[in-house]
Design a protein around this motif. Structure first.
Motif, PDB file in Angstrom:
ATOM      1  N   LYS A  66       0.817  -1.216   0.000  1.00 32.10           N
ATOM      2  CA  LYS A  66       0.000   0.000   0.000  1.00 32.10           C
ATOM      3  C   LYS A  66       0.851   1.266   0.000  1.00 32.10           C
ATOM      4  CE  LYS A  66      -4.240  -1.826   1.912  1.00 32.10           C
ATOM      5  NZ  LYS A  66      -5.228  -1.782   2.993  1.00 32.10           N
ATOM      6  N   ALA A  67       2.043   1.176   0.562  1.00 29.80           N
ATOM      7  CA  ALA A  67       2.921   2.345   0.586  1.00 29.80           C
ATOM      8  C   ALA A  67       3.360   2.741  -0.819  1.00 29.80           C
ATOM      9  CB  ALA A  67       4.144   2.067   1.455  1.00 29.80           C
ATOM     10  N   TYR A  68       3.368   1.788  -1.751  1.00 28.74           N
ATOM     11  CA  TYR A  68       3.848   2.050  -3.108  1.00 28.74           C
ATOM     12  C   TYR A  68       2.732   2.133  -4.146  1.00 28.74           C
ATOM     13  CZ  TYR A  68       8.478   0.905  -1.342  1.00 28.74           C
ATOM     14  OH  TYR A  68       9.644   0.896  -0.638  1.00 28.74           O
ATOM     15  N   ILE A  69       1.485   2.161  -3.714  1.00 21.22           N
ATOM     16  CA  ILE A  69       0.379   2.144  -4.682  1.00 21.22           C
ATOM     17  C   ILE A  69       0.426   3.354  -5.604  1.00 21.22           C
ATOM     18  CG2 ILE A  69      -2.121   2.451  -4.863  1.00 21.22           C
ATOM     19  CD1 ILE A  69      -2.462   0.322  -2.773  1.00 21.22           C
ATOM     20  N   ASN A  70       0.660   4.528  -5.062  1.00 23.44           N
ATOM     21  CA  ASN A  70       0.630   5.737  -5.885  1.00 23.44           C
ATOM     22  C   ASN A  70       1.863   5.908  -6.754  1.00 23.44           C
ATOM     23  OD1 ASN A  70      -1.896   6.515  -4.959  1.00 23.44           O
ATOM     24  ND2 ASN A  70      -1.011   7.445  -3.134  1.00 23.44           N
ATOM     25  N   LYS A  71       2.978   5.326  -6.362  1.00 22.78           N
ATOM     26  CA  LYS A  71       4.201   5.469  -7.138  1.00 22.78           C
ATOM     27  C   LYS A  71       4.913   4.118  -7.240  1.00 22.78           C
ATOM     28  CE  LYS A  71       8.478   7.989  -7.514  1.00 22.78           C
ATOM     29  NZ  LYS A  71       9.556   8.592  -6.765  1.00 22.78           N
ATOM     30  N   PRO A  72       4.597   3.329  -8.273  1.00 25.03           N
ATOM     31  CA  PRO A  72       5.266   2.040  -8.421  1.00 25.03           C
ATOM     32  C   PRO A  72       6.760   2.227  -8.696  1.00 25.03           C
ATOM     33  CG  PRO A  72       3.314   2.151  -9.814  1.00 25.03           C
ATOM     34  CD  PRO A  72       3.558   3.521  -9.265  1.00 25.03           C
ATOM     35  N   THR A  73       7.587   1.533  -7.941  1.00 23.96           N
ATOM     36  CA  THR A  73       9.031   1.606  -8.110  1.00 23.96           C
ATOM     37  C   THR A  73       9.563   0.215  -8.404  1.00 23.96           C
ATOM     38  OG1 THR A  73       9.446   1.213  -5.770  1.00 23.96           O
ATOM     39  CG2 THR A  73       9.198   3.512  -6.458  1.00 23.96           C
ATOM     40  N   GLN A  74      10.847   0.144  -8.678  1.00 17.47           N
ATOM     41  CA  GLN A  74      11.454  -1.148  -8.977  1.00 17.47           C
ATOM     42  C   GLN A  74      11.382  -2.073  -7.768  1.00 17.47           C
ATOM     43  OE1 GLN A  74      15.348  -0.988 -10.662  1.00 17.47           O
ATOM     44  NE2 GLN A  74      15.592  -3.196 -10.667  1.00 17.47           N
ATOM     45  N   ASN A  75      11.572  -1.538  -6.570  1.00 18.83           N
ATOM     46  CA  ASN A  75      11.485  -2.367  -5.372  1.00 18.83           C
ATOM     47  C   ASN A  75      10.097  -2.955  -5.204  1.00 18.83           C
ATOM     48  OD1 ASN A  75      14.134  -1.855  -4.720  1.00 18.83           O
ATOM     49  ND2 ASN A  75      13.631  -0.137  -3.369  1.00 18.83           N
ATOM     50  N   ASN A  76       9.090  -2.147  -5.494  1.00 16.03           N
ATOM     51  CA  ASN A  76       7.721  -2.613  -5.389  1.00 16.03           C
ATOM     52  C   ASN A  76       7.428  -3.713  -6.408  1.00 16.03           C
ATOM     53  OD1 ASN A  76       5.169  -2.657  -4.317  1.00 16.03           O
ATOM     54  ND2 ASN A  76       4.430  -1.000  -5.601  1.00 16.03           N
ATOM     55  N   LEU A  77       7.915  -3.536  -7.624  1.00 10.91           N
ATOM     56  CA  LEU A  77       7.698  -4.551  -8.648  1.00 10.91           C
ATOM     57  C   LEU A  77       8.468  -5.825  -8.323  1.00 10.91           C
ATOM     58  CD1 LEU A  77       7.716  -2.342 -11.860  1.00 10.91           C
ATOM     59  CD2 LEU A  77       5.764  -3.236 -10.599  1.00 10.91           C
ATOM     60  N   ASP A  78       9.653  -5.681  -7.722  1.00 10.29           N
ATOM     61  CA  ASP A  78      10.384  -6.864  -7.264  1.00 10.29           C
ATOM     62  C   ASP A  78       9.599  -7.605  -6.191  1.00 10.29           C
ATOM     63  OD1 ASP A  78      12.599  -6.664  -8.948  1.00 10.29           O
ATOM     64  OD2 ASP A  78      13.686  -5.368  -7.557  1.00 10.29           O
TER      65      ASP A  78
END
Length: 189
Positions: A66-78
């Motif tokens: 949920k912390a990365y919902i607004n801004k998907p980053t590489q860490n989130n996709l990993d």
């Protein structure tokens, strides 16, 4: 010609029932393991401390997503990739759907891989996750990694993670091309 029958089947069954048969024992040696695996203890079933830890870990991962919902980053996709590979993504379907939906919207607005600093690994991971999610993504995002002859640049051979991610992405691209119920590359925008 007549057939002679010596005894009726019921008489044979009665004679066999009268005989006392003893079965031979195979005389197997006892198992070296004993019967400790067969014993049932209700004490082990009453301890349920694992489910509380399980719920706590699920909530921690849910907070991370949920912390990365607004801004998907590489860490989130990993993280999404790891969750899917572990086979526990069904616990976080709504969060994953929301993140990938936002990533697809961002791709439609400015394009996937428009940033020159993006690596092959990151672009391939985005491509594969969006394709697995059912989004229409063109394979043109990989054109910048090709040379003038249309082959992938030889410098990419040193990027092992990127090449592996590209391999997985192209495999998914082939599956989508060959699946009759899904749109082909030529029909994609």
């Amino acid at each position: 010609m007549s057939l002679q029958v010596s005894a009726s089947p019921t008489k044979i069954i009665q004679r066999n029932a009268e005989k006392d048969y003893t079965r031979r024992s195979a005389n197997f040696h006892p198992s070296i393991w004993g019967d400790r695996f067969l014993s049932y203890t209700s004490d082990s079933m009453e301890k349920d401390d694992g489910s509380a830890k399980h719920q706590e870990l699920k909530e921690e991962i849910r907070r991370m997503l949920k912390a990365y919902i607004n801004k998907p980053t590489q860490n989130n996709l990993d993280l999404i990739d790891a969750i899917q590979r572990l086979g526990v993504s069904y616990h976080f379907e709504s969060e994953i759907d929301e993140i990938l939906g936002k990533l697809h919207e961002a791709h439609q607005d400015c394009g996937l891989g428009d940033n020159e600093n993006d690596e092959l690994y990151y672009i391939s991971l985005q491509f594969r996750l969006l394709r697995q999610h059912g989004c229409k993504i063109s394979a043109d995002v990989f054109k910048r990694f090709k040379d003038s002859d249309g082959n992938f640049k030889t410098s990419l051979a040193k990027d092992v993670g990127g090449m592996l991610s590209l391999y997985e992405a192209t495999h998914l691209g082939r599956l989508i091309k060959s699946a009759p119920h899904l749109p082909s590359e030529s029909n994609m925008p």
